[in-house]
Motif scaffolding. Structure first.
Motif, PDB file in Angstrom:
ATOM      1  N   MET A 276       0.837  -1.206   0.000  1.00  0.00           N
ATOM      2  CA  MET A 276       0.000   0.000   0.000  1.00  0.00           C
ATOM      3  C   MET A 276       0.867   1.249   0.000  1.00  0.00           C
ATOM      4  O   MET A 276       0.637   2.179  -0.778  1.00  0.00           O
ATOM      5  N   CYS A 277       1.845   1.270   0.899  1.00  0.00           N
ATOM      6  CA  CYS A 277       2.697   2.458   1.021  1.00  0.00           C
ATOM      7  C   CYS A 277       3.516   2.683  -0.251  1.00  0.00           C
ATOM      8  O   CYS A 277       3.657   3.818  -0.705  1.00  0.00           O
ATOM      9  N   LYS A 278       4.023   1.595  -0.851  1.00  0.00           N
ATOM     10  CA  LYS A 278       4.773   1.725  -2.108  1.00  0.00           C
ATOM     11  C   LYS A 278       3.887   2.247  -3.234  1.00  0.00           C
ATOM     12  O   LYS A 278       4.355   2.905  -4.148  1.00  0.00           O
ATOM     13  N   SER A 279       2.592   1.921  -3.151  1.00  0.00           N
ATOM     14  CA  SER A 279       1.637   2.372  -4.172  1.00  0.00           C
ATOM     15  C   SER A 279       1.141   3.785  -3.917  1.00  0.00           C
ATOM     16  O   SER A 279       0.276   4.277  -4.635  1.00  0.00           O
ATOM     17  N   GLY A 280       1.646   4.431  -2.868  1.00  0.00           N
ATOM     18  CA  GLY A 280       1.294   5.814  -2.602  1.00  0.00           C
ATOM     19  C   GLY A 280       0.244   6.034  -1.532  1.00  0.00           C
ATOM     20  O   GLY A 280      -0.189   7.168  -1.317  1.00  0.00           O
ATOM     21  N   TYR A 281      -0.178   4.975  -0.855  1.00  0.00           N
ATOM     22  CA  TYR A 281      -1.154   5.144   0.227  1.00  0.00           C
ATOM     23  C   TYR A 281      -0.479   5.873   1.376  1.00  0.00           C
ATOM     24  O   TYR A 281       0.606   5.496   1.802  1.00  0.00           O
ATOM     25  N   PRO A 282      -1.081   6.936   1.903  1.00  0.00           N
ATOM     26  CA  PRO A 282      -0.427   7.705   2.970  1.00  0.00           C
ATOM     27  C   PRO A 282      -0.281   6.894   4.263  1.00  0.00           C
ATOM     28  O   PRO A 282      -1.272   6.378   4.794  1.00  0.00           O
ATOM     29  N   ALA A 283       0.931   6.785   4.752  1.00  0.00           N
ATOM     30  CA  ALA A 283       1.213   6.006   5.963  1.00  0.00           C
ATOM     31  C   ALA A 283       0.434   6.523   7.163  1.00  0.00           C
ATOM     32  O   ALA A 283       0.075   5.736   8.046  1.00  0.00           O
ATOM     33  N   ASN A 284       0.157   7.815   7.210  1.00  0.00           N
ATOM     34  CA  ASN A 284      -0.562   8.352   8.371  1.00  0.00           C
ATOM     35  C   ASN A 284      -2.032   7.934   8.392  1.00  0.00           C
ATOM     36  O   ASN A 284      -2.727   8.150   9.374  1.00  0.00           O
ATOM     37  N   ASN A 285      -2.519   7.284   7.316  1.00  0.00           N
ATOM     38  CA  ASN A 285      -3.881   6.750   7.279  1.00  0.00           C
ATOM     39  C   ASN A 285      -3.924   5.251   7.589  1.00  0.00           C
ATOM     40  O   ASN A 285      -4.975   4.626   7.484  1.00  0.00           O
ATOM     41  N   VAL A 286      -2.769   4.684   7.960  1.00  0.00           N
ATOM     42  CA  VAL A 286      -2.666   3.253   8.236  1.00  0.00           C
ATOM     43  C   VAL A 286      -2.337   3.054   9.708  1.00  0.00           C
ATOM     44  O   VAL A 286      -1.412   3.678  10.245  1.00  0.00           O
ATOM     45  N   TRP A 287      -3.096   2.170  10.352  1.00  0.00           N
ATOM     46  CA  TRP A 287      -2.912   1.820  11.758  1.00  0.00           C
ATOM     47  C   TRP A 287      -2.688   0.317  11.855  1.00  0.00           C
ATOM     48  O   TRP A 287      -3.354  -0.451  11.165  1.00  0.00           O
ATOM     49  N   VAL A 288      -1.761  -0.098  12.720  1.00  0.00           N
ATOM     50  CA  VAL A 288      -1.487  -1.520  12.914  1.00  0.00           C
ATOM     51  C   VAL A 288      -1.390  -1.802  14.408  1.00  0.00           C
ATOM     52  O   VAL A 288      -0.704  -1.074  15.140  1.00  0.00           O
ATOM     53  N   SER A 289      -2.079  -2.860  14.845  1.00  0.00           N
ATOM     54  CA  SER A 289      -1.958  -3.284  16.240  1.00  0.00           C
ATOM     55  C   SER A 289      -1.402  -4.701  16.293  1.00  0.00           C
ATOM     56  O   SER A 289      -1.623  -5.505  15.383  1.00  0.00           O
ATOM     57  N   ASN A 290      -0.693  -4.976  17.372  1.00  0.00           N
ATOM     58  CA  ASN A 290      -0.089  -6.289  17.579  1.00  0.00           C
ATOM     59  C   ASN A 290       0.310  -6.381  19.051  1.00  0.00           C
ATOM     60  O   ASN A 290       0.697  -5.372  19.643  1.00  0.00           O
ATOM     61  N   PRO A 291       0.235  -7.574  19.645  1.00  0.00           N
ATOM     62  CA  PRO A 291       0.604  -7.675  21.059  1.00  0.00           C
ATOM     63  C   PRO A 291       2.096  -7.470  21.332  1.00  0.00           C
ATOM     64  O   PRO A 291       2.468  -6.887  22.344  1.00  0.00           O
TER      65      PRO A 291
END
Length: 172
Positions: A23-38
């Motif tokens: 997504m990020c390589k395709s130009g999706y803005p990183a600030n619109n992406v959230w990731v959770s993990n323990p």
């Protein structure tokens, strides 16, 4: 990518890392992406390499998102979904995407409620290097706009193919 939404990934395993990276390589803005993990290691890697938002709290990332990608191991899915259903009042307003193998869409309705909008995606292993094929299936209540959005997201890791029913995902 024309349709930018806040998207949250629950689980930061290899497939999530590939999808978010694509997504990020395709130009999706990183600030619109959230990731959770323990655990912290994978989150720190994604934050430093891609600049995405990270958290150990699934509720925090889901509350920040319009789209939620369930990317946990199938044996953890019931517990993750139960926690979301108990604590997120507006799940019906979010597009839910699942990439977990073997769990059918009616089961997600049991887990999350009958009013959810869900798309099931089966990315294959070559997606890890951007050369994948993802099979996608949606229920009738999913809009063409949502389908187009999910197609664009998964085109970042390879090709996509919409199928008519879930049985067809198993043969891709």
């Amino acid at each position: 990518m024309n349709d930018i939404r806040n998207i949250a990934f629950i689980g930061a395993g290899n497939m999530t890392q590939s999808i978010v990276g694509g997504m990020c390589k395709s130009g999706y803005p990183a600030n619109n992406v959230w990731v959770s993990n323990p655990s912290a290691g994978k989150l720190e890697k994604m934050k430093s390499e891609l600049g995405v938002n990270t958290s150990h709290d699934n509720l925090e990332v889901v509350n920040a998102a319009d789209v939620v990608v369930l990317s946990v191991k199938p044996q953890l899915m019931a517990d993750v979904c139960a926690h979301l259903k108990e604590n997120i009042s507006n799940l019906a307003d979010k597009l839910i995407i699942t990439i977990a193998a073997g769990i059918r869409m009616p089961k997600y309705r049991q887990y999350l409620g009958d009013d959810i909008t869900i798309i099931r995606v089966m990315p294959n292993t070559p997606s890890l290097v951007g050369q994948g094929m993802s099979g996608l299936v949606a229920e009738d209540n999913v809009s063409d706009t949502d389908k187009s959005y999910v197609t664009e997201v998964f085109n970042g890791v390879g090709d996509t193919l919409w199928v008519a029913d879930e049985d067809q995902l198993d043969i891709l």
